[in-house]
Design a protein around this motif. Structure first.
Motif, PDB file in Angstrom:
ATOM      1  N   GLU A  52      58.046  79.247  38.127  1.00  0.00           N
ATOM      2  CA  GLU A  52      57.972  80.586  38.711  1.00  0.00           C
ATOM      3  C   GLU A  52      58.947  81.541  38.024  1.00  0.00           C
ATOM      4  O   GLU A  52      58.668  82.732  37.879  1.00  0.00           O
ATOM      5  CB  GLU A  52      58.285  80.495  40.203  1.00  0.00           C
ATOM      6  CG  GLU A  52      57.911  81.707  40.976  1.00  0.00           C
ATOM      7  CD  GLU A  52      58.182  81.520  42.459  1.00  0.00           C
ATOM      8  OE1 GLU A  52      58.141  82.530  43.157  1.00  0.00           O
ATOM      9  OE2 GLU A  52      58.439  80.393  42.899  1.00  0.00           O
ATOM     10  N   PRO A  56      56.560  86.909  34.913  1.00  0.00           N
ATOM     11  CA  PRO A  56      57.004  88.160  35.544  1.00  0.00           C
ATOM     12  C   PRO A  56      56.866  88.082  37.066  1.00  0.00           C
ATOM     13  O   PRO A  56      56.017  87.345  37.580  1.00  0.00           O
ATOM     14  CB  PRO A  56      56.048  89.211  34.968  1.00  0.00           C
ATOM     15  CG  PRO A  56      55.466  88.601  33.743  1.00  0.00           C
ATOM     16  CD  PRO A  56      55.492  87.124  33.939  1.00  0.00           C
ATOM     17  N   PRO A  57      57.701  88.818  37.786  1.00  0.00           N
ATOM     18  CA  PRO A  57      57.687  88.735  39.263  1.00  0.00           C
ATOM     19  C   PRO A  57      56.330  89.006  39.898  1.00  0.00           C
ATOM     20  O   PRO A  57      55.996  88.401  40.910  1.00  0.00           O
ATOM     21  CB  PRO A  57      58.704  89.792  39.687  1.00  0.00           C
ATOM     22  CG  PRO A  57      59.591  89.984  38.508  1.00  0.00           C
ATOM     23  CD  PRO A  57      58.753  89.710  37.304  1.00  0.00           C
ATOM     24  N   HIS A  58      55.525  89.905  39.320  1.00  0.00           N
ATOM     25  CA  HIS A  58      54.228  90.206  39.936  1.00  0.00           C
ATOM     26  C   HIS A  58      53.221  89.069  39.774  1.00  0.00           C
ATOM     27  O   HIS A  58      52.213  89.034  40.476  1.00  0.00           O
ATOM     28  CB  HIS A  58      53.663  91.523  39.381  1.00  0.00           C
ATOM     29  CG  HIS A  58      53.275  91.472  37.928  1.00  0.00           C
ATOM     30  ND1 HIS A  58      54.206  91.537  36.915  1.00  0.00           N
ATOM     31  CD2 HIS A  58      52.070  91.340  37.337  1.00  0.00           C
ATOM     32  CE1 HIS A  58      53.592  91.464  35.746  1.00  0.00           C
ATOM     33  NE2 HIS A  58      52.289  91.340  35.978  1.00  0.00           N
ATOM     34  N   LEU A  59      53.480  88.119  38.885  1.00  0.00           N
ATOM     35  CA  LEU A  59      52.583  86.973  38.694  1.00  0.00           C
ATOM     36  C   LEU A  59      53.083  85.705  39.382  1.00  0.00           C
ATOM     37  O   LEU A  59      52.389  84.691  39.392  1.00  0.00           O
ATOM     38  CB  LEU A  59      52.408  86.688  37.201  1.00  0.00           C
ATOM     39  CG  LEU A  59      51.728  87.766  36.371  1.00  0.00           C
ATOM     40  CD1 LEU A  59      51.707  87.370  34.912  1.00  0.00           C
ATOM     41  CD2 LEU A  59      50.324  88.022  36.877  1.00  0.00           C
ATOM     42  N   SER A  60      54.272  85.762  39.964  1.00  0.00           N
ATOM     43  CA  SER A  60      54.844  84.548  40.547  1.00  0.00           C
ATOM     44  C   SER A  60      54.013  84.014  41.715  1.00  0.00           C
ATOM     45  O   SER A  60      53.928  82.809  41.914  1.00  0.00           O
ATOM     46  CB  SER A  60      56.284  84.792  40.992  1.00  0.00           C
ATOM     47  OG  SER A  60      56.317  85.694  42.069  1.00  0.00           O
ATOM     48  N   ARG A  61      53.374  84.888  42.460  1.00  0.00           N
ATOM     49  CA  ARG A  61      52.527  84.446  43.570  1.00  0.00           C
ATOM     50  C   ARG A  61      51.342  83.624  43.064  1.00  0.00           C
ATOM     51  O   ARG A  61      50.951  82.642  43.680  1.00  0.00           O
ATOM     52  CB  ARG A  61      52.040  85.656  44.360  1.00  0.00           C
ATOM     53  CG  ARG A  61      51.234  85.299  45.577  1.00  0.00           C
ATOM     54  CD  ARG A  61      50.901  86.537  46.344  1.00  0.00           C
ATOM     55  NE  ARG A  61      52.145  87.161  46.765  1.00  0.00           N
ATOM     56  CZ  ARG A  61      52.439  87.471  48.009  1.00  0.00           C
ATOM     57  NH1 ARG A  61      51.572  87.230  48.941  1.00  0.00           N
ATOM     58  NH2 ARG A  61      53.572  88.023  48.321  1.00  0.00           N
ATOM     59  N   TYR A  62      50.781  84.002  41.913  1.00  0.00           N
ATOM     60  CA  TYR A  62      49.655  83.258  41.354  1.00  0.00           C
ATOM     61  C   TYR A  62      50.096  81.898  40.814  1.00  0.00           C
ATOM     62  O   TYR A  62      49.378  80.912  40.952  1.00  0.00           O
ATOM     63  CB  TYR A  62      48.972  84.069  40.252  1.00  0.00           C
ATOM     64  CG  TYR A  62      48.410  85.374  40.761  1.00  0.00           C
ATOM     65  CD1 TYR A  62      47.357  85.375  41.674  1.00  0.00           C
ATOM     66  CD2 TYR A  62      48.937  86.586  40.358  1.00  0.00           C
ATOM     67  CE1 TYR A  62      46.849  86.558  42.163  1.00  0.00           C
ATOM     68  CE2 TYR A  62      48.435  87.772  40.839  1.00  0.00           C
ATOM     69  CZ  TYR A  62      47.389  87.759  41.735  1.00  0.00           C
ATOM     70  OH  TYR A  62      46.884  88.925  42.225  1.00  0.00           O
ATOM     71  N   GLU A 128      55.572  83.554  51.763  1.00  0.00           N
ATOM     72  CA  GLU A 128      56.789  84.268  52.138  1.00  0.00           C
ATOM     73  C   GLU A 128      57.266  83.783  53.492  1.00  0.00           C
ATOM     74  O   GLU A 128      56.470  83.548  54.395  1.00  0.00           O
ATOM     75  CB  GLU A 128      56.539  85.780  52.209  1.00  0.00           C
ATOM     76  CG  GLU A 128      56.074  86.376  50.911  1.00  0.00           C
ATOM     77  CD  GLU A 128      57.110  86.289  49.813  1.00  0.00           C
ATOM     78  OE1 GLU A 128      58.321  86.343  50.122  1.00  0.00           O
ATOM     79  OE2 GLU A 128      56.707  86.148  48.644  1.00  0.00           O
TER      80      GLU A 128
END
Length: 147
Positions: A52, A56-62, A128
């Motif tokens: 993770e 990048p932070p915006h891709l960490s959920r994927y 989350e």
């Protein structure tokens, strides 16, 4: 406590308790499976954090979703193969402690089922936590003033 009993009996009283080693081994299996459930709940598996952090932070959920999917498939495999194995060993007893062998073998399907449940709950919650975790509570401003 069991380890202390085993070591104390062996070195202080010259009596070896064979059942303590066996019960400790089976307890470790249960502890490992329940600890894995806790790691999924707290999102503290090393592989998740390492991979993770590389995106990048915006891709960490994927990335987290993909990793949880792989973990879920692995848990399904464990559940499918370990449940019949536990049932097949229900009639056996452990040689030293005399406990039914379904207890140690049941750790795998129970742990896999609880991990699957926790993975599903993580997907539904969006990976989350609702509130601060134990670390955030431990270093809150109120606790900092007390130090």
């Amino acid at each position: 406590m069991l380890n202390l009993t085993q070591v104390g009996g062996r070195y202080f009283f010259s009596v070896g308790f064979s059942w303590t080693e066996e019960v400790m081994r089976y307890s470790m299996i249960w502890l490992m499976m329940m600890g894995s459930v806790a790691c999924i709940f707290r999102a503290e598996h090393m592989g998740i954090e390492a991979l993770e952090a590389k995106v990048p932070p915006h891709l960490s959920r994927y990335v987290k979703s993909a990793l949880y999917s792989v973990g879920g498939v692995f848990c399904i495999v464990i559940l499918v193969y370990s449940y019949p194995l536990a049932l097949r060993n229900a009639a056996q007893t452990a040689p030293a402690s005399g406990i039914s062998m379904i207890l140690p073998y049941a750790a795998l399907p129970v742990g896999a089922a609880l991990m699957l449940l926790q993975i599903a709950l993580s997907w539904f919650s969006g990976f989350e936590r609702d509130g601060p975790g134990p670390v955030e509570l431990a270093v809150s401003p109120v606790n900092k003033e007390m130090r």
